[in-house]
Write an enzyme that holds these catalytic residues in place. Sequence first.
Site, short mmCIF file in Angstrom:
data_model
loop_
_atom_site.label_atom_id
_atom_site.label_comp_id
_atom_site.label_asym_id
_atom_site.label_seq_id
_atom_site.Cartn_x
_atom_site.Cartn_y
_atom_site.Cartn_z
N GLU A 76 45.82 29.86 29.12
CA GLU A 76 44.36 29.77 29.21
C GLU A 76 43.69 29.89 27.86
O GLU A 76 44.19 30.54 26.94
CB GLU A 76 43.81 30.85 30.14
CG GLU A 76 43.98 32.27 29.63
CD GLU A 76 43.37 33.31 30.56
OE1 GLU A 76 42.20 33.15 30.96
OE2 GLU A 76 44.07 34.29 30.88
N GLU A 123 37.94 37.23 39.06
CA GLU A 123 38.42 38.15 38.02
C GLU A 123 37.21 38.68 37.27
O GLU A 123 36.94 38.30 36.14
CB GLU A 123 39.39 37.43 37.06
CG GLU A 123 40.11 38.42 36.15
CD GLU A 123 40.86 37.74 35.01
OE1 GLU A 123 41.97 38.19 34.68
OE2 GLU A 123 40.33 36.77 34.44
#
Length: 259
Positions: free
Chosen positions: A143, A240
């Site tokens: 990511e 998240e």
Amino acid sequence: MIRFSANLSMLFLEVPELERPAAARRAGFDAVEVQFPYDHEAARWRDALHAAGVELALCNVPAGDLMAGGQGLAAVPGREAAFREAVAQAAKVAQVLRPRNVNVLAGCPGPEHDRERCLDTLAGNLAHAAQVLGDLGMGVVTEAVNTVDRPRYLIDTTRAALDVIDRAGHPNLRIQYDLYHMQIMEGDLIRSLRTHCARIGHIQFADTPGRHEPGTGEIHFPNVFAALDELPYDGFVGAEYVPTGRTEDTLAWMAGRRR
């Protein structure tokens, strides 16, 4: 319809770690994420997941000293052996927990390291992880992370993440697209999701500023979620974020979206 997962390293902290899968299931999630599921025996995590009736959408390869403010493992020249040990540890746990994807955090190489060499190191390490975990049936993602929260993070835009997996050249690599990080770094979230959908293996979200639940910041989540509904994306979308209160009291964004 989007399939949501709950990141148990940030949500449901009101209960002990191994009780969080059940808490997530009661709240309407059918999948969870655990950033680093290495503090308990894998069998205990497996039993907690099975008892709750949830699957593991994502976990991370151990990242060395990264979470304590260090450089990490994956992109630091000279730490390749430590990274391979971390992949072996992740593979051992993954064989028991069967996550859909395993994430490799690029990390924050120090200024003493040449950027191109760091990118080559990361690419080689990603290819290794993709092979080892792919042999077990799991996808590998990496990511882009914003450099406001993580100064010097090596991969900080969607393009940079795509470029490094292209450099790695392994078919078992995709990007993890985090709405929170990419809103800070580049915006234009919906167009980016549409453009790169085929190369996204996992999605995560939090609002910004603050990294709290949807509705606390500037991202218009109804539009983003509606766009995701229309895309041929078959992965999970992971919550998240840092709840502003009890996790159960921050789930208004899920209303009408439970599968």
